[in-house]
Design an enzyme around this catalytic site. Structure first.
Site, short mmCIF file in Angstrom:
data_model
loop_
_atom_site.label_atom_id
_atom_site.label_comp_id
_atom_site.label_asym_id
_atom_site.label_seq_id
_atom_site.Cartn_x
_atom_site.Cartn_y
_atom_site.Cartn_z
N CYS A 131 7.21 -0.17 -3.05
CA CYS A 131 7.83 0.99 -2.41
C CYS A 131 7.07 2.21 -2.91
O CYS A 131 5.84 2.23 -2.85
CB CYS A 131 9.33 1.04 -2.67
N ALA A 132 7.75 3.22 -3.42
CA ALA A 132 7.05 4.42 -3.91
C ALA A 132 6.64 4.26 -5.37
O ALA A 132 5.45 4.25 -5.69
CB ALA A 132 7.92 5.65 -3.71
#
Length: 228
Positions: A130-131
């Site tokens: 994800c981030a």
């Protein structure tokens, strides 16, 4: 290797090495979890190929990707899949809201089902990200470890180490944005522990949960054995 030393990520790790069901140990080079790789050097790509990585799944929202594309999307060496969650990158609102947010991710059956179907369809290893590799990635990693029969303590240990690897980024971000709440960027064990307790209350077993994802029997079996 447990931590994978890519040149432009901080939190790339392997889900191998955990005690699992029937006395087994999860294998290395099956599932890797990571923060978003915005750059992949030639050395990075070669290392991932040596680890048999053939695909990457990006859980970030469309706006996140538009701001910072994943290097996997631009690489001809790996299959790239965009599988966002309905929650996007929403803030939980409070520390106590983190487990509830994780519960929303778990109950996003269309997204989780697609992710699991992609993982089941890949012959090689899969990198999920994800981030910063903590929340959305942490939840999916926990589900994969549950499917392999890994115990709660090891799932919690795998989750909470994220802050150790991203702490410098989080501290710098907090210096620039002092209004950020105390829970920002943290991967406190209690967040995932409460999530797993609620998971058991809601779904009872990982088998019952996988049955809600519209996966074939073979896909469910493949997911349960992907880490071996």
């Amino acid at each position: 290797m447990k931590r994978i030393p890519l040149s432009h990520t901080m939190n790339t790790r392997d889900l191998g090495g955990y005690p699992a069901r029937d006395g087994k140990i999860t294998s290395y080079a099956r599932i890797l979890r990571s923060d978003a790789p915005f750059v992949l050097s030639a050395e990075d790509a070669e290392l991932l190929k040596q680890l048999n990585v053939t695909a990457a799944i990006d859980f970030r929202s469309k706006p996140e990707i538009e701001r910072n594309p994943s290097a996997f999307e631009l690489s001809p060496d790996f299959n790239y899949f965009h599988c966002p969650f309905a929650i996007g990158n929403r803030d939980p609102g409070s520390k106590d809201g983190v487990p509830a947010l994780y519960g929303e991710i778990i109950s996003d059956f269309p997204a989780i089902g697609r992710i699991m179907r992609i993982i089941a369809g890949q012959k090689g290893a899969v990198l999920i990200h994800c981030a910063v590799g903590k929340d959305r990635t942490g939840v999916v990693a926990a589900l994969l470890l549950l499917a392999a029969g890994v115990g709660m303590s090891d799932i919690l240990a795998d989750y909470q180490v994220s802050y150790t690897y991203i702490r410098h980024l989080i501290r710098e971000t907090r210096k620039k944005n002092p209004e950020l709440p105390d829970y920002y960027g943290r991967s406190d064990m209690e967040n995932m522990e409460k999530t797993l307790i609620q998971f058991k209350e809601d779904y009872h077993t990982i088998d019952e949960y996988l049955g809600k994802l519209n996966l074939t029997t073979n896909e469910q079996l493949t997911i349960k054995n992907k880490l071996f």
